[in-house]
Design a protein around this motif. Structure first.
Motif, PDB file in Angstrom:
ATOM      1  N   LYS A 335      13.475  11.248 -21.310  1.00  0.00           N
ATOM      2  CA  LYS A 335      14.403  12.352 -21.541  1.00  0.00           C
ATOM      3  C   LYS A 335      13.849  13.625 -20.921  1.00  0.00           C
ATOM      4  CE  LYS A 335      16.364  10.408 -25.778  1.00  0.00           C
ATOM      5  NZ  LYS A 335      16.552  10.586 -27.240  1.00  0.00           N
ATOM      6  N   LYS A 336      12.524  13.685 -20.853  1.00  0.00           N
ATOM      7  CA  LYS A 336      11.855  14.793 -20.197  1.00  0.00           C
ATOM      8  C   LYS A 336      10.573  14.269 -19.563  1.00  0.00           C
ATOM      9  CE  LYS A 336       9.442  16.225 -24.428  1.00  0.00           C
ATOM     10  NZ  LYS A 336       9.152  17.350 -25.337  1.00  0.00           N
ATOM     11  N   PRO A 337      10.009  14.974 -18.575  1.00  0.00           N
ATOM     12  CA  PRO A 337       8.793  14.493 -17.906  1.00  0.00           C
ATOM     13  C   PRO A 337       7.619  14.418 -18.883  1.00  0.00           C
ATOM     14  CG  PRO A 337       9.862  16.219 -16.638  1.00  0.00           C
ATOM     15  CD  PRO A 337      10.522  16.205 -17.982  1.00  0.00           C
ATOM     16  N   CYS A 338       6.751  13.453 -18.633  1.00  0.00           N
ATOM     17  CA  CYS A 338       5.522  13.351 -19.435  1.00  0.00           C
ATOM     18  C   CYS A 338       4.359  12.984 -18.532  1.00  0.00           C
ATOM     19  CB  CYS A 338       5.678  12.333 -20.558  1.00  0.00           C
ATOM     20  SG  CYS A 338       5.847  10.629 -19.992  1.00  0.00           S
ATOM     21  N   THR A 339       3.233  13.577 -18.834  1.00  0.00           N
ATOM     22  CA  THR A 339       1.995  13.292 -18.104  1.00  0.00           C
ATOM     23  C   THR A 339       0.867  13.205 -19.121  1.00  0.00           C
ATOM     24  OG1 THR A 339       2.746  14.489 -16.150  1.00  0.00           O
ATOM     25  CG2 THR A 339       0.387  14.060 -16.321  1.00  0.00           C
ATOM     26  N   PHE A 340       0.110  12.133 -19.066  1.00  0.00           N
ATOM     27  CA  PHE A 340      -1.056  12.033 -19.944  1.00  0.00           C
ATOM     28  C   PHE A 340      -2.126  11.157 -19.299  1.00  0.00           C
ATOM     29  CE2 PHE A 340       1.809   8.641 -21.206  1.00  0.00           C
ATOM     30  CZ  PHE A 340       0.987   7.548 -21.440  1.00  0.00           C
ATOM     31  N   ASP A 341      -3.348  11.347 -19.751  1.00  0.00           N
ATOM     32  CA  ASP A 341      -4.477  10.557 -19.286  1.00  0.00           C
ATOM     33  C   ASP A 341      -4.694   9.389 -20.237  1.00  0.00           C
ATOM     34  OD1 ASP A 341      -4.985  12.273 -17.155  1.00  0.00           O
ATOM     35  OD2 ASP A 341      -6.209  13.600 -18.413  1.00  0.00           O
ATOM     36  N   GLY A 342      -5.370   8.387 -19.747  1.00  0.00           N
ATOM     37  CA  GLY A 342      -5.610   7.248 -20.608  1.00  0.00           C
ATOM     38  C   GLY A 342      -6.719   6.343 -20.132  1.00  0.00           C
ATOM     39  N   CYS A 343      -6.975   5.348 -20.948  1.00  0.00           N
ATOM     40  CA  CYS A 343      -8.019   4.363 -20.657  1.00  0.00           C
ATOM     41  C   CYS A 343      -7.497   3.004 -21.118  1.00  0.00           C
ATOM     42  CB  CYS A 343      -9.295   4.740 -21.396  1.00  0.00           C
ATOM     43  SG  CYS A 343     -10.565   3.458 -21.390  1.00  0.00           S
ATOM     44  N   SER A 344      -7.681   1.986 -20.290  1.00  0.00           N
ATOM     45  CA  SER A 344      -7.286   0.616 -20.649  1.00  0.00           C
ATOM     46  C   SER A 344      -8.507  -0.290 -20.612  1.00  0.00           C
ATOM     47  CB  SER A 344      -6.236   0.073 -19.673  1.00  0.00           C
ATOM     48  OG  SER A 344      -5.048   0.823 -19.724  1.00  0.00           O
ATOM     49  N   VAL A 345      -8.657  -1.088 -21.652  1.00  0.00           N
ATOM     50  CA  VAL A 345      -9.683  -2.125 -21.658  1.00  0.00           C
ATOM     51  C   VAL A 345      -8.948  -3.439 -21.401  1.00  0.00           C
ATOM     52  CG1 VAL A 345     -11.500  -3.278 -22.942  1.00  0.00           C
ATOM     53  CG2 VAL A 345     -11.097  -0.823 -23.280  1.00  0.00           C
ATOM     54  N   ILE A 346      -9.179  -4.015 -20.237  1.00  0.00           N
ATOM     55  CA  ILE A 346      -8.433  -5.185 -19.775  1.00  0.00           C
ATOM     56  C   ILE A 346      -9.359  -6.385 -19.722  1.00  0.00           C
ATOM     57  CG2 ILE A 346      -7.065  -6.146 -17.881  1.00  0.00           C
ATOM     58  CD1 ILE A 346      -6.334  -3.276 -17.108  1.00  0.00           C
ATOM     59  N   HIS A 347      -8.911  -7.463 -20.326  1.00  0.00           N
ATOM     60  CA  HIS A 347      -9.722  -8.684 -20.357  1.00  0.00           C
ATOM     61  C   HIS A 347      -9.022  -9.794 -19.587  1.00  0.00           C
ATOM     62  CE1 HIS A 347     -11.488 -12.436 -22.011  1.00  0.00           C
ATOM     63  NE2 HIS A 347     -12.579 -11.710 -22.112  1.00  0.00           N
ATOM     64  N   PHE A 348      -9.795 -10.574 -18.808  1.00  0.00           N
ATOM     65  CA  PHE A 348      -9.268 -11.692 -18.031  1.00  0.00           C
ATOM     66  C   PHE A 348      -9.719 -13.005 -18.652  1.00  0.00           C
ATOM     67  CE2 PHE A 348      -9.065  -8.180 -15.163  1.00  0.00           C
ATOM     68  CZ  PHE A 348      -8.014  -8.451 -14.294  1.00  0.00           C
ATOM     69  N   ASP A 349      -8.823 -14.002 -18.644  1.00  0.00           N
ATOM     70  CA  ASP A 349      -9.205 -15.311 -19.163  1.00  0.00           C
ATOM     71  C   ASP A 349      -9.945 -16.106 -18.099  1.00  0.00           C
ATOM     72  OD1 ASP A 349      -7.339 -16.353 -17.372  1.00  0.00           O
ATOM     73  OD2 ASP A 349      -5.836 -16.786 -18.902  1.00  0.00           O
ATOM     74  N   GLY A 350     -10.334 -17.325 -18.436  1.00  0.00           N
ATOM     75  CA  GLY A 350     -11.114 -18.140 -17.515  1.00  0.00           C
ATOM     76  C   GLY A 350     -10.362 -18.540 -16.264  1.00  0.00           C
ATOM     77  N   GLN A 351      -9.039 -18.382 -16.264  1.00  0.00           N
ATOM     78  CA  GLN A 351      -8.230 -18.729 -15.110  1.00  0.00           C
ATOM     79  C   GLN A 351      -7.889 -17.511 -14.260  1.00  0.00           C
ATOM     80  OE1 GLN A 351      -4.904 -20.832 -16.834  1.00  0.00           O
ATOM     81  NE2 GLN A 351      -6.035 -22.751 -16.931  1.00  0.00           N
ATOM     82  N   GLY A 352      -8.519 -16.378 -14.585  1.00  0.00           N
ATOM     83  CA  GLY A 352      -8.328 -15.188 -13.773  1.00  0.00           C
ATOM     84  C   GLY A 352      -7.082 -14.390 -14.092  1.00  0.00           C
ATOM     85  N   ARG A 353      -6.432 -14.667 -15.243  1.00  0.00           N
ATOM     86  CA  ARG A 353      -5.228 -13.936 -15.630  1.00  0.00           C
ATOM     87  C   ARG A 353      -5.554 -12.951 -16.747  1.00  0.00           C
ATOM     88  NH1 ARG A 353      -1.344 -18.997 -16.746  1.00  0.00           N
ATOM     89  NH2 ARG A 353      -3.162 -19.463 -18.040  1.00  0.00           N
TER      90      ARG A 353
END
Length: 378
Positions: A335-353
């Protein structure tokens, strides 16, 4: 093989159908989940097996011909030693097992000869039977059960004087075990037993072949076996040691591709990058589990939001080879512009996904409440 694993669709799916999940897992574990490296390692293992199997084939032919020759020369009791029902490989040979039961030590031999006769056709000759007998048959002839009936009167004459039957039998059995692993396309690197290391097995093969055929110098080049040369020219470490950087680049590419999907609004490769059971936690609370929920969330967000940028600042790869921490700035308009910073902790399984994402957000605008202005007093 010329498969372009980098461009193929969902390598986890077709490679698992091809190799089976348990077999593929052995290679992925060594390659930290990287499919391209796992395929390279699989091919390397096949090439190694082909070289080693060739040397084993030289020895197998020499062994069976040497044993057949000495038996034809010295076994005169009742015709050919393979066809005579009372020969040392055919007659009943009862032996006590460790459990106290009694077994016939020649039961497998008779079956092998019967099978070889069938393969040789209606009028199978002794030489045809010799050709069709498996390596396990010949390896079995030097065991303890056949020491008095075969080794002492016949087979010891094939080997140099003073050869220890027990040690020889153990070495031939190792060769047979390795041969079976190659034939069944098993992993040859990092074996459970040090004596099954390909270089060690090949040295045994060369040594025993030389005892049977002293002229067989073609198996050594400047004192180096063919397997030693293979390992020198194509060392395993060149594949394994580069796994970290290769896996890192694969994970980085997957993360960048996913972030770009929100800008391009093209999620056609989403199921290739994410595990079907992925858990996704947004930075402000909502949690989605499984691709069905994720697809509904994506469709909803595409209807109400337009992402103009999702810029990645840093990626930190964990020592486990499966977790990546990403810092970023997100810019979108709802509805209006938004800007924010962030951090993601991403984990991969044994098949690379990607199988887990945890997001944390922060205000984009920063302030320094404790910083003093120049020229101000304390």
């Amino acid at each position: 093989m010329t498969l372009d694993i980098e461009k193929s669709t969902a390598p986890s799916m077709w490679m698992e159908r091809w190799l089976s999940e348990p077999r593929l897992r052995r290679y992925l574990d060594v390659c930290q989940g990287d499919f391209a490296r796992a395929l390279e390692l699989y091919e390397w293992n096949l090439d190694l097996g082909a070289v080693l199997m060739q040397d084993i084939a030289y020895f197998e032919v020499a062994l069976r011909n040497a044993y057949d020759r000495i038996m034809r020369e010295r076994y005169v009791e009742g015709g050919n030693w393979l066809f005579d029902d009372q020969s040392p490989v055919n007659r009943e040979l009862p032996r006590k097992t460790r459990s106290g039961s009694v077994r016939d030590a020649n039961a497998l031999n008779r079956k092998a000869i019967k099978d070889a006769l069938t393969l040789g056709g209606r009028e199978a000759s002794p030489s045809s039977v010799v050709v069709h007998l498996p390596f396990g048959f010949w390896a079995h002839l030097s065991d303890r059960a056949h020491e008095r009936v075969l080794w002492i009167p016949y087979l010891q004459r094939v080997w140099p004087r003073g050869t220890n039957r027990t040690e020889l039998d153990a070495r031939i059995r190792l060769i047979n075990e390795c041969r079976n692993r190659i034939a069944h396309h098993e992993r040859l690197f990092q074996p459970s037993k040090a004596e099954l290391e390909p270089a060690a097995i090949d040295r045994v093969v060369v040594d025993l072949l030389y005892q049977l055929v002293p002229e067989g110098s073609w198996l050594l080049s400047d004192g180096e076996t063919r397997i030693e040369r293979f390992l020198r020219e194509r060392p395993l470490d060149t594949i394994i040691s580069s796994n970290c950087s290769k896996a890192t680049s694969t994970q980085e590419r997957a993360i960048r591709d996913y972030f770009a999907m929100w800008v391009t609004r093209d999620f056609s490769r989403f199921d290739e990058l994410f595990s079907p059971c992925c858990r996704y936690e947004e930075c402000y609370g909502p949690i989605y589990e499984g691709t069905e929920e994720l697809h509904r969330w994506i469709e909803h967000m595409l209807a109400i939001q337009h992402v103009t940028a999702w810029d990645i600042h840093d990626m930190v790869f964990a020592a486990d080879g499966q977790s990546v921490t990403v810092t970023w700035t997100f810019i979108a308009a709802e509805k209006k512009p938004c800007t924010f910073d962030g951090c993601s902790v991403i984990h991969f399984d044994g098949q690379g996904r990607i199988d887990s994402v945890r997001e944390f957000g922060a205000e984009h605008e920063r302030c320094f409440p404790q910083r003093r202005e120049e020229g101000t007093e304390e």
